[in-house]
Design an enzyme around this catalytic site. Structure first.
Site, PDB file in Angstrom:
ATOM      1  N   VAL A   5     -69.002 -90.654 -10.993  1.00 34.28           N
ATOM      2  CA  VAL A   5     -68.512 -90.422 -12.354  1.00 34.28           C
ATOM      3  C   VAL A   5     -67.531 -91.513 -12.775  1.00 34.28           C
ATOM      4  O   VAL A   5     -67.140 -91.589 -13.937  1.00 34.28           O
ATOM      5  CB  VAL A   5     -67.838 -89.039 -12.537  1.00 34.28           C
ATOM      6  CG1 VAL A   5     -68.824 -87.921 -12.357  1.00 34.28           C
ATOM      7  CG2 VAL A   5     -66.649 -88.867 -11.611  1.00 34.28           C
ATOM      8  N   ASN A  63     -54.337 -93.898  -6.529  1.00 36.39           N
ATOM      9  CA  ASN A  63     -55.697 -93.919  -5.999  1.00 36.39           C
ATOM     10  C   ASN A  63     -56.004 -95.338  -5.495  1.00 36.39           C
ATOM     11  O   ASN A  63     -56.455 -96.187  -6.258  1.00 36.39           O
ATOM     12  CB  ASN A  63     -56.684 -93.490  -7.088  1.00 36.39           C
ATOM     13  CG  ASN A  63     -58.115 -93.564  -6.624  1.00 36.39           C
ATOM     14  OD1 ASN A  63     -58.390 -93.852  -5.453  1.00 36.39           O
ATOM     15  ND2 ASN A  63     -59.033 -93.315  -7.534  1.00 36.39           N
ATOM     16  N   CYS A  66     -59.810 -97.556  -5.206  1.00 38.18           N
ATOM     17  CA  CYS A  66     -60.575 -98.259  -6.239  1.00 38.18           C
ATOM     18  C   CYS A  66     -60.462 -99.771  -6.016  1.00 38.18           C
ATOM     19  O   CYS A  66     -59.544-100.247  -5.341  1.00 38.18           O
ATOM     20  CB  CYS A  66     -60.075 -97.876  -7.627  1.00 38.18           C
ATOM     21  SG  CYS A  66     -58.354 -98.246  -7.903  1.00 38.18           S
ATOM     22  N   ASN A 128     -59.962 -89.701   0.443  1.00 38.59           N
ATOM     23  CA  ASN A 128     -60.859 -89.840  -0.701  1.00 38.59           C
ATOM     24  C   ASN A 128     -62.304 -89.730  -0.202  1.00 38.59           C
ATOM     25  O   ASN A 128     -62.550 -89.560   0.994  1.00 38.59           O
ATOM     26  CB  ASN A 128     -60.608 -91.172  -1.413  1.00 38.59           C
ATOM     27  CG  ASN A 128     -60.780 -91.049  -2.918  1.00 38.59           C
ATOM     28  OD1 ASN A 128     -61.740 -90.412  -3.367  1.00 38.59           O
ATOM     29  ND2 ASN A 128     -59.889 -91.627  -3.683  1.00 38.59           N
ATOM     30  N   THR A 129     -63.247 -89.838  -1.104  1.00 40.40           N
ATOM     31  CA  THR A 129     -64.661 -89.759  -0.721  1.00 40.40           C
ATOM     32  C   THR A 129     -65.061 -90.953   0.157  1.00 40.40           C
ATOM     33  O   THR A 129     -64.363 -91.961   0.212  1.00 40.40           O
ATOM     34  CB  THR A 129     -65.544 -89.775  -1.981  1.00 40.40           C
ATOM     35  OG1 THR A 129     -65.153 -90.885  -2.779  1.00 40.40           O
ATOM     36  CG2 THR A 129     -65.393 -88.507  -2.789  1.00 40.40           C
ATOM     37  N   GLY A 179     -60.590 -82.837   1.439  1.00 37.00           N
ATOM     38  CA  GLY A 179     -61.912 -83.254   1.910  1.00 37.00           C
ATOM     39  C   GLY A 179     -62.635 -82.083   2.531  1.00 37.00           C
ATOM     40  O   GLY A 179     -62.310 -81.658   3.647  1.00 37.00           O
ATOM     41  N   GLY A 180     -63.567 -81.493   1.793  1.00 39.57           N
ATOM     42  CA  GLY A 180     -64.438 -80.471   2.363  1.00 39.57           C
ATOM     43  C   GLY A 180     -63.837 -79.090   2.490  1.00 39.57           C
ATOM     44  O   GLY A 180     -64.417 -78.228   3.151  1.00 39.57           O
ATOM     45  N   GLY A 201     -61.437 -80.209  -4.060  1.00 40.77           N
ATOM     46  CA  GLY A 201     -62.192 -80.906  -5.094  1.00 40.77           C
ATOM     47  C   GLY A 201     -63.528 -80.247  -5.352  1.00 40.77           C
ATOM     48  O   GLY A 201     -63.670 -79.367  -6.208  1.00 40.77           O
ATOM     49  N   THR A 202     -64.525 -80.633  -4.570  1.00 42.76           N
ATOM     50  CA  THR A 202     -65.908 -80.210  -4.785  1.00 42.76           C
ATOM     51  C   THR A 202     -66.055 -78.689  -4.872  1.00 42.76           C
ATOM     52  O   THR A 202     -66.707 -78.170  -5.782  1.00 42.76           O
ATOM     53  CB  THR A 202     -66.788 -80.757  -3.647  1.00 42.76           C
ATOM     54  OG1 THR A 202     -66.618 -82.172  -3.603  1.00 42.76           O
ATOM     55  CG2 THR A 202     -68.252 -80.431  -3.855  1.00 42.76           C
TER      56      THR A 202
HETATM   57  C1  LIG Z   1     -66.689 -85.475  -9.318  1.00 42.76           C
HETATM   58  C2  LIG Z   1     -65.547 -86.065  -8.518  1.00 42.76           C
HETATM   59  C3  LIG Z   1     -64.664 -86.946  -9.138  1.00 42.76           C
HETATM   60  C4  LIG Z   1     -63.606 -87.503  -8.421  1.00 42.76           C
HETATM   61  N1  LIG Z   1     -62.725 -88.353  -9.042  1.00 42.76           N
HETATM   62  C5  LIG Z   1     -61.666 -88.841  -8.346  1.00 42.76           C
HETATM   63  C6  LIG Z   1     -60.705 -89.682  -8.991  1.00 42.76           C
HETATM   64  O1  LIG Z   1     -60.791 -89.966 -10.184  1.00 42.76           O
HETATM   65  N2  LIG Z   1     -59.654 -90.158  -8.257  1.00 42.76           N
HETATM   66  C7  LIG Z   1     -59.508 -89.838  -6.932  1.00 42.76           C
HETATM   67  O2  LIG Z   1     -58.523 -90.280  -6.302  1.00 42.76           O
HETATM   68  N3  LIG Z   1     -60.411 -89.048  -6.293  1.00 42.76           N
HETATM   69  C8  LIG Z   1     -61.463 -88.551  -6.980  1.00 42.76           C
HETATM   70  N4  LIG Z   1     -62.377 -87.740  -6.334  1.00 42.76           N
HETATM   71  C9  LIG Z   1     -62.187 -87.448  -4.902  1.00 42.76           C
HETATM   72  C10 LIG Z   1     -61.529 -86.098  -4.678  1.00 42.76           C
HETATM   73  O3  LIG Z   1     -60.232 -86.059  -5.259  1.00 42.76           O
HETATM   74  C11 LIG Z   1     -61.393 -85.784  -3.170  1.00 42.76           C
HETATM   75  O4  LIG Z   1     -60.538 -86.733  -2.560  1.00 42.76           O
HETATM   76  C12 LIG Z   1     -62.748 -85.804  -2.465  1.00 42.76           C
HETATM   77  O5  LIG Z   1     -63.776 -85.327  -3.303  1.00 42.76           O
HETATM   78  C13 LIG Z   1     -62.723 -84.987  -1.190  1.00 42.76           C
HETATM   79  O6  LIG Z   1     -62.406 -83.639  -1.450  1.00 42.76           O
HETATM   80  P1  LIG Z   1     -63.535 -82.475  -1.648  1.00 42.76           P
HETATM   81  O7  LIG Z   1     -64.479 -82.571  -0.482  1.00 42.76           O
HETATM   82  O8  LIG Z   1     -62.728 -81.202  -1.683  1.00 42.76           O
HETATM   83  O9  LIG Z   1     -64.202 -82.772  -2.947  1.00 42.76           O
HETATM   84  C14 LIG Z   1     -63.435 -87.172  -7.047  1.00 42.76           C
HETATM   85  C15 LIG Z   1     -64.344 -86.286  -6.436  1.00 42.76           C
HETATM   86  C16 LIG Z   1     -65.388 -85.734  -7.155  1.00 42.76           C
HETATM   87  C17 LIG Z   1     -66.342 -84.787  -6.464  1.00 42.76           C
END
Ligand SMILES: Cc1cc2nc3c(=O)[nH]c(=O)nc-3n(C[C@H](O)[C@H](O)[C@H](O)COP(=O)(O)O)c2cc1C
Length: 240
Positions: A5, A63, A66, A128-129, A179-180, A201-202
């Site tokens: 995104v 962040n 990036c 982060n991802t 994360g997860g 997040g997810t």
């Molecule tokens: C749709 C989406 C958008 C995200 N946008 C950002 C972002 O703008 N900045 C950031 O630091 N992390 C972003 N992330 C990462 C999440 O903050 C998080 O670190 C990562 O998804 C792991 O957590 P989760 O498994 O609970 O999703 C995004 C994740 C998702 C799924």
């Protein structure tokens, strides 16, 4: 989940004028950490300077996953020089808490975390991802229109928990574990690894009330065992 995104947002000016006042009025109990990104080392401090007079801001999360677009394209977190510069400049722009958010894919994760702390970060957000690709076999093309993306969700749990355990062991710094996480058991793993706060997040995209429920479940789990959450932080009986 795999997403590309990007960093869609209305820009710092609109966030300052519209979003933060709205949050201040409507989220009375929440403490808001603003996620900050930029194309250059200087952008991060410039965004913070623009937002810092808002009372709705409790702190900032840089962040660092990036790309440094104006400095060669390498992720800020993977380049110790630009990582230090970003955090140092951001530090000089605010007295509020700063968390440096890193990808688990950076080389020398403990070193990057230590560099962020030495440069003035108060804590870390991990993780982060991780980069990922899904292919449509019929089209022989990526499933995402953008191509590759960031992978998140349950598969990220063991990666994030290990990253938190390693960095907590190396630095002892305050860590937001992410994360997860989709259950109390997942959240407890981050706490035992060393996280002082948890982000979702997810799983919250599917179930927006999940974070609120997890807070209640964690409190109940501790009460039933006569434990305090703070005594569980980093209580993992294993050294990474
Ligand atoms: C749709 C989406 C958008 C995200 N946008 C950002 C972002 O703008 N900045 C950031 O630091 N992390 C972003 N992330 C990462 C999440 O903050 C998080 O670190 C990562 O998804 C792991 O957590 P989760 O498994 O609970 O999703 C995004 C994740 C998702 C799924």
């Amino acid at each position: 989940m795999l997403n590309a995104v990007g960093l869609a947002n209305p820009g710092a000016e609109v966030v300052r004028r519209d979003v933060l006042p709205w949050l201040g009025r409507n989220l009375v109990r929440a403490r808001v950490l603003v996620s900050v990104v930029g194309d250059s080392v200087e952008d991060f401090a410039a965004v913070i300077a623009k937002l810092d007079d808002s009372e709705a801001v409790a702190g900032y999360e840089l962040n660092l996953s990036c790309p440094n677009v104006k400095g060669g394209g390498l992720e800020f977190g993977s380049d110790p020089t630009s990582l230090r510069a970003v955090v140092t400049l951001a530090r000089s722009a605010t007295r509020r808490p700063i968390f440096a958010k890193l990808s688990p894919a950076v080389a020398q994760l403990e070193g990057a975390a230590a560099a962020a702390l030495e440069s003035g970060a108060d804590g870390l957000t991990l993780v982060n991802t991780v980069p990922g690709l899904l292919i449509d076999p019929n089209l022989r093309r990526p499933v995402l229109g953008f191509g590759s993306g960031g992978a998140s969700g349950p598969g990220l749990l063991p990666i994030g928990v290990l990253a938190v355990a390693r960095v907590f062991r190396a630095t002892g710094a305050p860590i937001i574990g992410v994360g997860g996480v989709s259950s109390l058991g997942d959240a407890l793993q981050y706490v035992l690894a060393g996280a002082r706060a948890i982000a979702v997040g997810t799983a919250a995209l599917r179930d927006p009330r999940l974070p609120e429920r997890l807070v209640g479940e964690l409190a109940q789990w501790c009460e039933q065992r006569g434990q305090e959450v703070r005594n569980l932080t980093g209580a993992l009986e294993w050294r990474p």
